[in-house]
Design an enzyme around this catalytic site. Structure first.
Site, mmCIF file in Angstrom:
data_model
loop_
_atom_site.group_PDB
_atom_site.id
_atom_site.type_symbol
_atom_site.label_atom_id
_atom_site.label_comp_id
_atom_site.label_asym_id
_atom_site.label_seq_id
_atom_site.Cartn_x
_atom_site.Cartn_y
_atom_site.Cartn_z
ATOM 1 N N ARG A 282 61.539 1.605 77.518
ATOM 2 C CA ARG A 282 61.953 1.175 78.278
ATOM 3 C C ARG A 282 60.669 0.343 78.570
ATOM 4 O O ARG A 282 59.489 0.172 78.139
ATOM 5 C CB ARG A 282 61.347 1.584 79.600
ATOM 6 C CG ARG A 282 60.724 1.756 81.124
ATOM 7 C CD ARG A 282 61.117 2.885 81.993
ATOM 8 N NE ARG A 282 60.812 4.022 81.506
ATOM 9 C CZ ARG A 282 58.683 4.502 81.726
ATOM 10 N NH1 ARG A 282 58.322 3.106 81.972
ATOM 11 N NH2 ARG A 282 58.357 5.465 81.352
ATOM 12 N N HIS A 286 57.561 2.631 84.349
ATOM 13 C CA HIS A 286 58.694 3.646 85.292
ATOM 14 C C HIS A 286 59.242 3.118 86.460
ATOM 15 O O HIS A 286 60.695 3.555 86.356
ATOM 16 C CB HIS A 286 58.683 5.584 85.463
ATOM 17 C CG HIS A 286 59.381 6.402 86.105
ATOM 18 N ND1 HIS A 286 60.448 6.729 85.304
ATOM 19 C CD2 HIS A 286 59.109 6.838 87.323
ATOM 20 C CE1 HIS A 286 60.969 7.094 86.167
ATOM 21 N NE2 HIS A 286 60.578 7.250 87.534
ATOM 22 N N TYR A 295 49.665 5.903 79.812
ATOM 23 C CA TYR A 295 49.785 7.105 78.190
ATOM 24 C C TYR A 295 50.999 6.101 77.741
ATOM 25 O O TYR A 295 51.582 6.971 76.800
ATOM 26 C CB TYR A 295 51.088 7.914 79.116
ATOM 27 C CG TYR A 295 52.450 7.653 80.090
ATOM 28 C CD1 TYR A 295 53.783 6.481 79.310
ATOM 29 C CD2 TYR A 295 52.491 6.755 81.316
ATOM 30 C CE1 TYR A 295 54.208 5.738 79.922
ATOM 31 C CE2 TYR A 295 53.253 5.973 82.241
ATOM 32 C CZ TYR A 295 54.125 5.511 81.606
ATOM 33 O OH TYR A 295 55.288 4.630 82.049
HETATM 34 C C1 LIG Z 1 65.900 17.461 89.650
HETATM 35 C C2 LIG Z 1 65.061 16.812 89.404
HETATM 36 N N1 LIG Z 1 63.602 17.183 88.627
HETATM 37 C C3 LIG Z 1 61.719 15.794 88.514
HETATM 38 C C4 LIG Z 1 62.438 14.703 88.836
HETATM 39 C C5 LIG Z 1 61.140 13.966 88.854
HETATM 40 N N2 LIG Z 1 61.606 12.748 88.128
HETATM 41 C C6 LIG Z 1 62.110 11.562 88.728
HETATM 42 S S1 LIG Z 1 62.276 10.742 87.545
HETATM 43 C C7 LIG Z 1 61.972 11.682 86.312
HETATM 44 C C8 LIG Z 1 61.892 11.024 84.307
HETATM 45 C C9 LIG Z 1 63.626 11.195 84.153
HETATM 46 O O1 LIG Z 1 63.158 10.466 82.621
HETATM 47 P P1 LIG Z 1 64.666 10.654 81.942
HETATM 48 O O2 LIG Z 1 65.549 11.086 81.598
HETATM 49 O O3 LIG Z 1 63.847 9.903 80.587
HETATM 50 O O4 LIG Z 1 65.099 9.099 82.655
HETATM 51 P P2 LIG Z 1 64.108 7.650 82.632
HETATM 52 O O5 LIG Z 1 63.986 7.292 83.796
HETATM 53 O O6 LIG Z 1 63.417 7.492 81.164
HETATM 54 O O7 LIG Z 1 65.757 6.539 82.866
HETATM 55 C C10 LIG Z 1 61.247 12.616 86.768
HETATM 56 C C11 LIG Z 1 61.102 13.454 85.701
HETATM 57 C C12 LIG Z 1 63.943 14.395 89.289
HETATM 58 N N3 LIG Z 1 64.409 13.374 89.846
HETATM 59 N N4 LIG Z 1 65.084 15.215 89.941
#
Ligand SMILES: Cc1ncc(C[n+]2csc(CCOP(=O)(O)OP(=O)(O)O)c2C)c(N)n1
Ligand SMILES: [Mg+2]
Length: 390
Positions: A282, A286, A295
Site C-alpha cells: 500500500r 491506510h 509506523y
Molecule cells: C472486525 C473488525 N475489527 C477491526 C476493525 C478495524 N480495522 C479496520 S481496517 C483494519 C486493518 C485491516 O488490515 P488488512 O486486513 O491488512 O487490510 P488493508 O486495510 O491493509 O487493506 C482494522 C484493524 C474492523 N474494521 N473490523
C-alpha cells in the site's frame, strides 16, 4: 560364533517385508510455490514462459493496463475529494492496481465479487458507476449500487465478514446448478479473523466455488505483517483447510491475472475453493485519516516505487509493440475525463433522507430500530421547528 535368530531374520531375503508403496502426499497440489509466481521482472522484461501459468492473451493485458491507469486516476481523485470535504474517508489502493484490476478481469460479469472498503478501484474497474461506489464513503448510504444488478456485494468494513458471505453465495449458486464463481478480496491483517477461517473451511468442506484473494499489502493499519502472523506465507493458511493455495507477485500484472485465471477455472470446474496470496504494498496511508510516518519509513515506501505495476506492464507491452505513445496518451486522456466527470458529479450536493438509513436493514425492522427511527424523526422535526422559529 553363534548367529542370533534376529540376525538370521534380517539377513534372509525371504523374510524381508516387501517395501510398502509410499502413501500419497495429502498436501500434494495444495502447497504454494516457495517463491511468489512471477512472469515479468520489475523492469517489465519477461521471465521464461510457464506451462502451468500460461500468459493471458495480449488483448486482456492491454485492457488491464487501461483499467489500471484509469483506476489510479480515480484513486487520486477520490483522495482529493476527502481534502475538499466531499468524501468522509477514502482508503487508497494505489500500488495495488494489478490486484484490484486483475481480481475483476479474471471473472465473468455473472460471477460475484465480495469487496472490502479497500476495493473502490476494483469496483470502478468492474464498470460500476464511481459515484455509486463512493456513496458509502461519502456517508450517504450503506451501498450506492444495486448488488444484484452488478453481481457485487456491498463493501465490507467489518473485517473478513465477506469471506463467509462469499462461501454462502457460491454454495447456493452451485447447489442450484449454476457455474458462478465468487471472488472474495481480503487483506493480510484480516486473515487473522475468525470469519476468514470459517469461510475458507465451509467453502472447502462443501466445495463452494470461491476464490479467496488475499492482498498482502504488508500492513493492517499500523501493524506490520511480522506482528500479524508466524505463517511462512499467508497462502499456507489455505492448505490447513485442504484448499489449494498459491502466492504471486502482486505487482506483476501478468502473473496476477494468470494465477487468478487458474484459480477461477479450478473453482468453476467444481473442484472447490482456491486461495491466492498476492504480495503487494500500500503506497498511501491506510486512509486519509492515518499518519503513516508513525509506523514506517519513507525509504521503505520509496523502495516499492521501483516495483510499480503500471510502469511494469507498460514497459512490457511497449517492448512487444502492443502499446505506443499515441495509445498511452489516449488512455491518459480517458483517465482525466473520467476523473473530471467524477469531480463534477461529486460536487453536486446529494439529496438524502436521513430516515432512509433505517430502510432495508431487516425485512422486518426490530423494535429497537423502530424506536431509533422514531427518535431521529422527532429530532429532525424539532430542528426544523427551531429553524422555522428563528
Ligand atoms: C472486525 C473488525 N475489527 C477491526 C476493525 C478495524 N480495522 C479496520 S481496517 C483494519 C486493518 C485491516 O488490515 P488488512 O486486513 O491488512 O487490510 P488493508 O486495510 O491493509 O487493506 C482494522 C484493524 C474492523 N474494521 N473490523
Ligand atoms: Mg493490509
Amino acid at each position: 560364533m553363534t548367529t542370533t535368530p534376529q540376525a538370521v531374520r534380517r539377513a534372509s531375503p525371504r523374510t524381508r517385508r516387501p517395501a510398502t508403496p509410499a502413501a500419497p502426499d495429502p498436501s500434494a497440489g495444495l502447497l504454494p510455490e516457495r517463491e511468489p509466481v512471477r512472469l515479468l521482472n520489475p523492469d517489465g522484461t519477461p521471465l521464461p514462459a510457464r506451462d502451468d501459468y500460461p500468459e493471458p492473451p495480449v488483448e486482456a493485458l492491454r485492457e488491464m493496463y487501461r483499467r489500471m491507469v484509469v483506476g489510479r486516476r480515480f484513486d487520486v481523485q477520490a483522495t482529493a475529494l476527502t481534502k475538499q470535504g466531499r468524501l468522509a474517508v477514502y482508503p487508497s489502493s494505489r500500488g495495488q492496481e494489478a490486484c484490484q484490476v486483475g481480481g475483476v478481469l479474471a471473472l465473468r460479469d455473472t460471477d460475484w465479487v465480495f469487496p472490502t472498503y479497500r476495493e473502490s478501484m476494483a469496483l470502478t474497474a468492474r464498470g460500476i458507476d464511481p459515484v455509486e461506489v463512493l456513496t458509502l464513503l461519502r456517508g450517504d448510504w450503506h451501498c450506492g449500487y444495486d448488488p444484484a444488478a452488478v453481481h457485487t456485494a456491498p463493501q465490507c468494513t467489518p473485517l473478513a465478514t465477506q469471506c463467509v458471505h462469499a462461501a454462502g453465495l457460491a454454495y447456493g449458486e452451485s447447489y442450484q446448478g449454476r457455474d458462478t464463481v465468487a471472488l472474495a478480496f481480503i487483506g493480510d491483517g484480516a486473515t487473522s479473523e475468525g470469519d476468514f477461517h470459517e469461510g475458507v473451511n465451509f467453502a472447502a468442506v462443501f466445495k463452494a466455488p470461491v476464490v479467496y484473494f488475499v492482498q498482502n499489502n504488508k500492513y493492517a493499519i499500523s501493524v506490520p505483517l511480522s506482528r500479524q502472523t508466524a505463517a511462512p506465507s499467508l497462502a499456507y493458511k489455505g492448505v490447513g483447510y485442504g484448499v489449494p493455495s498459491e502466492q504471486v507477485d502482486g505487482n506483476d500484472p501478468v502473473a496476477v491475472l494468470a494465477v487468478l485465471q487458474r484459480a477461477v477455472a479450478h473453482a468453476r470446474a467444481g473442484k472447490g475453493p482456491y486461495l491466492v496470496e498476492a504480495h503487494t504494498y500500500r503506497m498511501e496511508p491506510h486512509t486519509n485519516a492515518d499518519d503513516q510516518t508513525r509506523y514506517r519509513d519513507a525509504e521503505e515506501v520509496e523502495a516499492w516505487r521501483d516495483r510499480d505495476p503500471i510502469a511494469r506492464l507498460e514497459a512490457y507491452l511497449r517492448d512487444r509493440g502492443e502499446l505506443d505513445d499515441a495509445a498511452v496518451a489516449a488512455i491518459a486522456e480517458e483517465a482525466e475525463a473520467y476523473a473530471a466527470a467524477l469531480r463534477d458529479r461529486m460536487n453536486a450536493q446529494p439529496e438524502v433522507d436521513p430516515l432512509s438509513l433505517f430502510d432495508h436493514v431487516y425485512a422486518q425492522p426490530t423494535p429497537q430500530l423502530v424506536e431509533q427511527r422514531e427518535q431521529v424523526r422527532a429530532e429532525l422535526a424539532a430542528a426544523r421547528d427551531e429553524e422555522g422559529d428563528a
